[in-house]
Design an enzyme around this catalytic site. Sequence first.
Site, PDB file in Angstrom:
ATOM      1  N   ASP A  32     -94.057 -17.562  60.658  1.00 41.43           N
ATOM      2  CA  ASP A  32     -94.162 -18.792  61.450  1.00 41.43           C
ATOM      3  C   ASP A  32     -93.058 -18.848  62.509  1.00 41.43           C
ATOM      4  OD1 ASP A  32     -95.159 -21.201  62.234  1.00 41.43           O
ATOM      5  OD2 ASP A  32     -94.333 -22.343  60.561  1.00 41.43           O
ATOM      6  N   GLY A  35     -94.627 -19.574  68.350  1.00 39.66           N
ATOM      7  CA  GLY A  35     -94.830 -20.509  69.460  1.00 39.66           C
ATOM      8  C   GLY A  35     -93.503 -21.095  69.931  1.00 39.66           C
ATOM      9  N   ARG A  36     -92.698 -21.570  68.985  1.00 39.92           N
ATOM     10  CA  ARG A  36     -91.409 -22.163  69.346  1.00 39.92           C
ATOM     11  C   ARG A  36     -90.477 -21.133  69.987  1.00 39.92           C
ATOM     12  NH1 ARG A  36     -90.422 -24.598  63.658  1.00 39.92           N
ATOM     13  NH2 ARG A  36     -92.371 -23.465  63.313  1.00 39.92           N
ATOM     14  N   TRP A  37     -90.539 -19.930  69.453  1.00 38.66           N
ATOM     15  CA  TRP A  37     -89.699 -18.841  69.997  1.00 38.66           C
ATOM     16  C   TRP A  37     -90.030 -18.615  71.469  1.00 38.66           C
ATOM     17  CZ3 TRP A  37     -90.332 -13.908  72.066  1.00 38.66           C
ATOM     18  CH2 TRP A  37     -89.237 -13.039  71.999  1.00 38.66           C
ATOM     19  N   SER A  77    -105.013 -18.101  60.048  1.00 42.58           N
ATOM     20  CA  SER A  77    -105.553 -18.893  58.942  1.00 42.58           C
ATOM     21  C   SER A  77    -106.906 -19.496  59.317  1.00 42.58           C
ATOM     22  CB  SER A  77    -104.575 -20.018  58.577  1.00 42.58           C
ATOM     23  OG  SER A  77    -104.658 -21.056  59.537  1.00 42.58           O
ATOM     24  N   ASN A  80    -106.390 -22.031  61.862  1.00 40.03           N
ATOM     25  CA  ASN A  80    -105.887 -21.685  63.203  1.00 40.03           C
ATOM     26  C   ASN A  80    -106.959 -21.750  64.297  1.00 40.03           C
ATOM     27  OD1 ASN A  80    -103.428 -19.226  62.032  1.00 40.03           O
ATOM     28  ND2 ASN A  80    -103.164 -21.387  62.551  1.00 40.03           N
ATOM     29  N   GLU A 219     -91.703 -16.471  43.533  1.00 35.46           N
ATOM     30  CA  GLU A 219     -90.467 -17.082  44.011  1.00 35.46           C
ATOM     31  C   GLU A 219     -90.645 -17.331  45.506  1.00 35.46           C
ATOM     32  OE1 GLU A 219     -87.730 -17.729  42.085  1.00 35.46           O
ATOM     33  OE2 GLU A 219     -88.903 -17.078  40.357  1.00 35.46           O
TER      34      GLU A 219
HETATM   35  C1  FPP Z   1     -97.457 -18.823  63.425  1.00 38.57           C
HETATM   36  O1  FPP Z   1     -96.560 -19.195  64.463  1.00 38.57           O
HETATM   37  C2  FPP Z   1     -98.041 -17.552  63.723  1.00 38.57           C
HETATM   38  C3  FPP Z   1     -99.380 -17.296  63.818  1.00 38.57           C
HETATM   39  C4  FPP Z   1    -100.401 -18.323  63.651  1.00 38.57           C
HETATM   40  C5  FPP Z   1     -99.871 -15.970  64.168  1.00 38.57           C
HETATM   41  C6  FPP Z   1     -99.201 -14.839  63.456  1.00 38.57           C
HETATM   42  C7  FPP Z   1     -99.424 -13.638  64.244  1.00 38.57           C
HETATM   43  C8  FPP Z   1     -98.506 -12.695  64.521  1.00 38.57           C
HETATM   44  C9  FPP Z   1     -97.156 -12.633  63.988  1.00 38.57           C
HETATM   45  C10 FPP Z   1     -98.795 -11.642  65.477  1.00 38.57           C
HETATM   46  C11 FPP Z   1     -99.800 -10.667  65.154  1.00 38.57           C
HETATM   47  C12 FPP Z   1     -99.851 -10.065  63.822  1.00 38.57           C
HETATM   48  C13 FPP Z   1    -100.450  -8.887  63.635  1.00 38.57           C
HETATM   49  C14 FPP Z   1    -100.739  -8.395  62.307  1.00 38.57           C
HETATM   50  C15 FPP Z   1    -100.823  -8.048  64.779  1.00 38.57           C
HETATM   51  P1  FPP Z   1     -96.861 -20.496  65.273  1.00 38.57           P
HETATM   52  O2  FPP Z   1     -97.664 -20.111  66.455  1.00 38.57           O
HETATM   53  O3  FPP Z   1     -97.494 -21.515  64.397  1.00 38.57           O
HETATM   54  O4  FPP Z   1     -95.432 -20.928  65.696  1.00 38.57           O
HETATM   55  P2  FPP Z   1     -94.930 -22.422  65.926  1.00 38.57           P
HETATM   56  O5  FPP Z   1     -94.946 -23.087  64.579  1.00 38.57           O
HETATM   57  O6  FPP Z   1     -93.546 -22.229  66.449  1.00 38.57           O
HETATM   58  O7  FPP Z   1     -95.849 -23.065  66.912  1.00 38.57           O
END
Ligand code: FPP
Length: 254
Positions: A32, A35-37, A77, A80, A219
């Site tokens: 997670d 997006g914030r990053w 998910s 998502n 855990e």
């Molecule tokens: C959550 O961060 C991240 C996701 C919903 C996507 C995860 C996907 C990846 C790490 C990249 C691709 C993975 C593979 C296997 C190629 P967020 O967008 O919810 O962040 P935020 O909470 O800061 O908005």
Amino acid sequence: MSQNSDTAQDAGPQDGLQGGPTGPNHVAIIMDGNGRWAQRRGQPRLFGHRAGARRVREIVRACPDLGVKYVTIFAFSTENWKRTQTEVSGLMTLFRHYIKKETRALHDEGVRVRFIGDRVRLDAKLVKLMDELEAHTSANTKVNLTIALNYGGRDEVARATQRLAQDVADGRLDPADVGEETLPKYLDTCVLPDPDLVIRTSGEARISNFLLWQSAYAEYEFIETLWPDFTDEIFANLVKNYAGRDRRFGGVKT
Ligand code: FPP
């Protein structure tokens, strides 16, 4: 919390499923904070997802030295889909590119890749790539990488229950024989051990429908680091912390 039931789970993980003597055999990660990053850098959210994808390779590479045999990552998910069309299609493109780009390296490093989640809603081209990657790496044994894509714990249990009910209806399963050990055989994770350690990055302390059944005795580590900043060093420290945990599986310390 006290546990009253005397179940198979209480006996601890099955023999042969543990990694090192004290380390986690199976680590599951809720990646997670992409997006914030990105937002902190004035960039679109997909910039963060791309940076997050690069971290996956580093973490998978670190597993053998840490004694981690199974790593499962939450990539997309069932919830998502509620994100903007731009973000969803950008993520789907990223998954396709990731598979094409990483297949060779994953295979060369002895990684067996599996996908969990419902493939029905996914684009046919993506599903084909997923199938090919699974087949291509199926003989590898060094690390087991499972990518949860269009995955939701409740959705998985519902789909599993549907298959179980079908077996009952077809006379292959007697309802009297349904026990705690039955449902896992129908889950997407049926060939995987339960996770020992679940990590969530970005400071949120919730499990967001990830591996609900499987994590009953896991855990947890909730850490502030945003996923694109999650290094192999942080990973190694969390794996070390786990060694200090006292896992009793509902029993008492002897
Ligand atoms: C959550 O961060 C991240 C996701 C919903 C996507 C995860 C996907 C990846 C790490 C990249 C691709 C993975 C593979 C296997 C190629 P967020 O967008 O919810 O962040 P935020 O909470 O800061 O908005």
